[in-house]
Design an enzyme around this catalytic site. Sequence first.
Site, PDB file in Angstrom:
ATOM      1  N   GLU A  91     -13.096  -6.283   5.651  1.00  0.00           N
ATOM      2  CA  GLU A  91     -11.916  -6.620   6.449  1.00  0.00           C
ATOM      3  C   GLU A  91     -12.255  -6.618   7.940  1.00  0.00           C
ATOM      4  OE1 GLU A  91      -7.983  -5.452   4.087  1.00  0.00           O
ATOM      5  OE2 GLU A  91      -9.031  -3.691   4.836  1.00  0.00           O
ATOM      6  N   CYS A  98       0.639  -3.764   4.924  1.00  0.00           N
ATOM      7  CA  CYS A  98       0.575  -3.346   6.333  1.00  0.00           C
ATOM      8  C   CYS A  98       0.998  -4.458   7.284  1.00  0.00           C
ATOM      9  CB  CYS A  98      -0.830  -2.849   6.667  1.00  0.00           C
ATOM     10  SG  CYS A  98      -2.153  -4.015   6.246  1.00  0.00           S
TER      11      CYS A  98
END
Length: 634
Positions: free
Chosen positions: A313, A397
């Site tokens: 990520e 998120c």
Amino acid sequence: MRKYAPADFTKVDLTGDFWRERLETVLTRTIPSQYKKLGSEGILESLDLKDPPPPLRIPRNHMGFTTQFFWDSDIGKWIEAAAYALSHRRDAAIEAQIDEIVDKLEAGQCEDGYLNFWYVGHEFDKRWTNLRDRHELYNCGHLLEGAIAYFQATGRRKMLDVMERYLDHIRATFGTEAGKKRGYPGHQEIEIALVKLYHLTGEKKHLDLAAYFIDERGRQPHYFDIEAVERGDDPKAYVFGSHEYSQSHMPVREQTKVVGHAVRAMYMYAAMADLAADLEDPDLKKACETLWSDVTTTRMYVTGGFGPSASNEGFTTDYDLPNDTAYAETCASVAMIFWAQRMLNLDLDGQYGDMLELALFNGALSGLSRDGEHYFYENKLESDGSHQRWEWHPCPCCTMNVSRLVASVGGYFYSTGEDLIAVHLYGGNHAELDVSGRKVALTETSNFPWSGEINLSVDPESPGQFTVKLRIPEWAKGATASVNGNPVEIPANLDKGYLAITRDWSKGDIITLDLPMTPERIYANPKVRMDLDRVTLRRGPLVYCLEQIDNPDAPITLLALPRDATVSVEDRLDLFDGIVVLKAEGKAMRTDDWTGTLYRTTPPEESTKTLTAVPYYLWANREPGPMTVWIREH
């Protein structure tokens, strides 16, 4: 060293169509729908602490990992976004929802102040044994930001009291003193929240704890290795291989390359900039400047996206910026906006304002759909049509990150300093600011970002001298300005990208800005091999893309923009309540004469096609289909 302070977003009323529409969508659709999802996905239910605990909604993977570890943070971010909504207008239903959550937070708090619903509900004996992976401090940070926002919106401090008790426990657990753990977050975030709490309360212990977490990071022997051994794990078996993943591979002041998980990095750099300002720490400021230069010159997408790799990520190597596999997490662009704003507080430099604008209008805003209820986690720059927006995500998120950003976006428009107002962003608004004890009302009228014609009324409560600094964006070639119709020479008054106008201001004074929005071709460094012989289009703050729906006559992969083609502007009132599209005469490779042929000695023939480009942030809001930001050029 903190020369400037951002305006309180509650003092900035958004009146322009662009941001008013986004804000209304978030207030009326996004935040309520997110609450429903928190309920239907079992996240709110996790606060009930049932015995025995219910089966996991998201099973552990082969590494024993479940995103349920982070559910506290999702609740905290929703409370923060919802509290920002309440700051715009009170809503008894939302307040009741938050109060019910706060009651459960208080009920779930341990006698020693500890508060984490995963550990209290599932494996209490393992608390504080895996800071590297389990995000206890990260969860605390987001809950703390929610508590601060709710207190500021309503004056209710019950949640804030709960979180301050938790912080007392954390201070008793971590530190350099004998008997304490010398740990720090695996996922940075609490540092930002602690600085916010310091600004709210004036209590330096909160700033000191944030500074400890930053200063201790990366020291040897490495804490994450120590805790791994203590819980019976082999540090060398770490799935991500290196502590670069969490930017803890060396002390932060020694770091010169942006590495690892993109969101963690940006949160940490934002906190470092905060601490550099509040502690007057030139070494932290220098580290921020070095890291800023690295990421913006070697590791940033043209859209203001960050992190090309799904595996971590985050970041890989210099100039590795693939388009169809781009990760470019929405949260990373949101966190870059946080960092850019804080760098502006340190040094009013246009490069930070330009980045704030780029990431806001492109990398972050693309993460939220027009209807306010669908999202992107990854923001690709090229798609075959399979990449589509989703209603929710196992790790949600980005959903609350983008909603809390939009709900507070007014706070990014202005900063104030000693006898100074700085204007960072444009778009119709009315602001009430305090400038060295003098109340000043600002009314900005424009159709930004579709037009660069801007009028700013400056109305101090009493006449007096101060400076107004207006950011002249890098893209605004040939910008002009005047005050009350009298021209102001921009080059002679330009200070690090900001036009400085110092004069005796009185009610009714009008600044007029003309920021030309000529379509521009943007090229990548030749070291970005993915973008060789390709070009993208930009107009004003907006990066554009080709969507198949607007170019139906040929697959967009076969389209090309001749280097000498004129790019024109067209108003499209029929699209998305009115936008500006870009048009150009392009070329399309023909495939009809290749039937049954895989290779041949002559190149494909081409036909003329009109290309239509739309703002990147709007893509994937209609029917699914291919898209590309980078267009072949010849």
